[in-house]
Design a protein around this motif. Sequence first.
Motif, PDB file in Angstrom:
ATOM      1  N   THR A  65      28.490  42.159  47.303  1.00 12.39           N
ATOM      2  CA  THR A  65      28.054  41.770  45.970  1.00 12.39           C
ATOM      3  C   THR A  65      28.105  42.973  45.024  1.00 12.39           C
ATOM      4  O   THR A  65      28.132  44.125  45.471  1.00 12.39           O
ATOM      5  N   PHE A 100      17.018  41.047  40.473  1.00 13.16           N
ATOM      6  CA  PHE A 100      18.424  41.413  40.620  1.00 13.16           C
ATOM      7  C   PHE A 100      18.859  41.389  42.085  1.00 13.16           C
ATOM      8  O   PHE A 100      20.034  41.176  42.392  1.00 13.16           O
ATOM      9  N   GLN A 121      18.464  39.219  44.203  1.00 14.72           N
ATOM     10  CA  GLN A 121      18.929  37.906  44.651  1.00 14.72           C
ATOM     11  C   GLN A 121      20.450  37.868  44.778  1.00 14.72           C
ATOM     12  O   GLN A 121      20.988  37.157  45.624  1.00 14.72           O
ATOM     13  N   ASP A 122      21.135  38.666  43.936  1.00 13.53           N
ATOM     14  CA  ASP A 122      22.592  38.563  43.858  1.00 13.53           C
ATOM     15  C   ASP A 122      23.321  39.897  43.876  1.00 13.53           C
ATOM     16  O   ASP A 122      24.546  39.911  43.748  1.00 13.53           O
ATOM     17  N   HIS A 123      22.595  41.016  44.051  1.00 12.21           N
ATOM     18  CA  HIS A 123      23.241  42.314  43.891  1.00 12.21           C
ATOM     19  C   HIS A 123      22.730  43.336  44.897  1.00 12.21           C
ATOM     20  O   HIS A 123      21.648  43.201  45.456  1.00 12.21           O
ATOM     21  N   TYR A 180      17.769  36.554  33.024  1.00 14.00           N
ATOM     22  CA  TYR A 180      18.517  37.031  34.187  1.00 14.00           C
ATOM     23  C   TYR A 180      19.777  36.219  34.481  1.00 14.00           C
ATOM     24  O   TYR A 180      20.831  36.813  34.772  1.00 14.00           O
ATOM     25  N   ARG A 228      23.285  38.001  35.019  1.00 13.75           N
ATOM     26  CA  ARG A 228      23.995  37.822  36.288  1.00 13.75           C
ATOM     27  C   ARG A 228      25.419  37.336  36.059  1.00 13.75           C
ATOM     28  O   ARG A 228      26.379  37.862  36.653  1.00 13.75           O
ATOM     29  N   ASP A 229      25.564  36.346  35.193  1.00 11.86           N
ATOM     30  CA  ASP A 229      26.893  35.804  34.927  1.00 11.86           C
ATOM     31  C   ASP A 229      27.775  36.812  34.207  1.00 11.86           C
ATOM     32  O   ASP A 229      28.987  36.900  34.464  1.00 11.86           O
TER      33      ASP A 229
END
Length: 419
Positions: free
Chosen positions: A108, A132, A134-136, A402, A406-407
């Motif tokens: 990620t 952050f 959650q996805d990074h 967020y 994120r996108d």
Amino acid sequence: MLYAVHEAAYYSATPVRLASQFARDFWSSPFNPAAASRLGRTLFAAADVTANMTRRYGKPAWGIDSVEVNGRPVRVHMETAWRSPWVKMRRFWRDPADLRAAGAVLDTPAVLVVAPLSGHYATLLRGTVQTFLQDHDVYVTDWLNARDVPIVEGRFDFNDYIDHVATMLREIGRRAHVVAVCQPGPPALAASALMAQDDDPLRPASITLMGSPIDARLAPTVTNILAEERPFSWFESNMIYSVPPPYGGAMRRVYPGFVQLYSFMSMNAEKHQEAHKRYFNHLVIGDGDSADKHREFYDEYLSVLDLTEEFYLQTVDVVFQRYLLAKGELDHRGRRVDLGAMRDIGVMTVEGEKDDISGVGQTQAAHALTPNVPDDRHELYVQPGVGHYGVFNGRRFAEEIYPRVRDFIARNEAVSAAP
């Protein structure tokens, strides 16, 4: 002298603090038959408030042990990826086995969260970091207290801050995404531009600026007006003090964290007084959940660190009085910072409609200052109904801000990874 007086006041309050702690323990003891009475709860509440008002607030722990990914708990580990006498770059990484079990992607984007060096510890961004995660793969600048840095370590100024951001980006080892919260916006943007000027292969893929004074001339707040109206010499004479023994940084000249804290609290004195009155009443009626939320907030809010004299004064001068970055006149070690050199670094700005620290317009000024970044890699967002803190923390941040950040990071990650 003020620093020494502050320390003397703390130690002189020791008898009151110890007596309050004893009374708090006595009136909360399960062996005290009167503890559950109205009088007992009232005396406990009074002792607890007094003990908390007179104690020292140390740096809080990060306390990030897990994060939810795809509805499943994933363990989080913390390590120090790089350090200097002034900062520890913390890396928070998610357990690969848990990620596989959650059916999540392992590779990620890397995000460097540049925390403010403006009086509070980086742990103020605990919720930001956890979101952050959650996805990074998340890195964060965990700045150290200047009062604890021995004077033999030398100076730390605005230029050193820029160098530190660039060095940490290189240490990550791949093109990361910078998220600069409040104060670090100008030096983080400058570091990105300098790396772009050098065509550095590890320049950031994007930079997200959140509630940051990129151009403090726009929509000035009380903080901006104070910095503009006072002469520079006033800040030198009234805001800088020497660290007293026995601290490791004894004799270092600093802007004390407690001065910053008192300034902020005085701006909202009635709000803080009401918060403590509610806390007292919550203790009396036994509302433990509300009392815990109050303690959690103030344990963080009242934990402060000192800034070096040179960094604080240069920030006042460069950002709030001469606006050098916004005017295209900032020099870094004899070299002009050219924001126009940024061509493949996405720029996103996030502001809060009710921000009374960085007014709406100050952060989004970054878009006009980076004209060579393609239009599709610019994103401007103003969050309705939130103040400064809500820009980077809380429910509205997690649910509304967020997802946009994120996108934005995902789009820029795809572009930077393309051959």
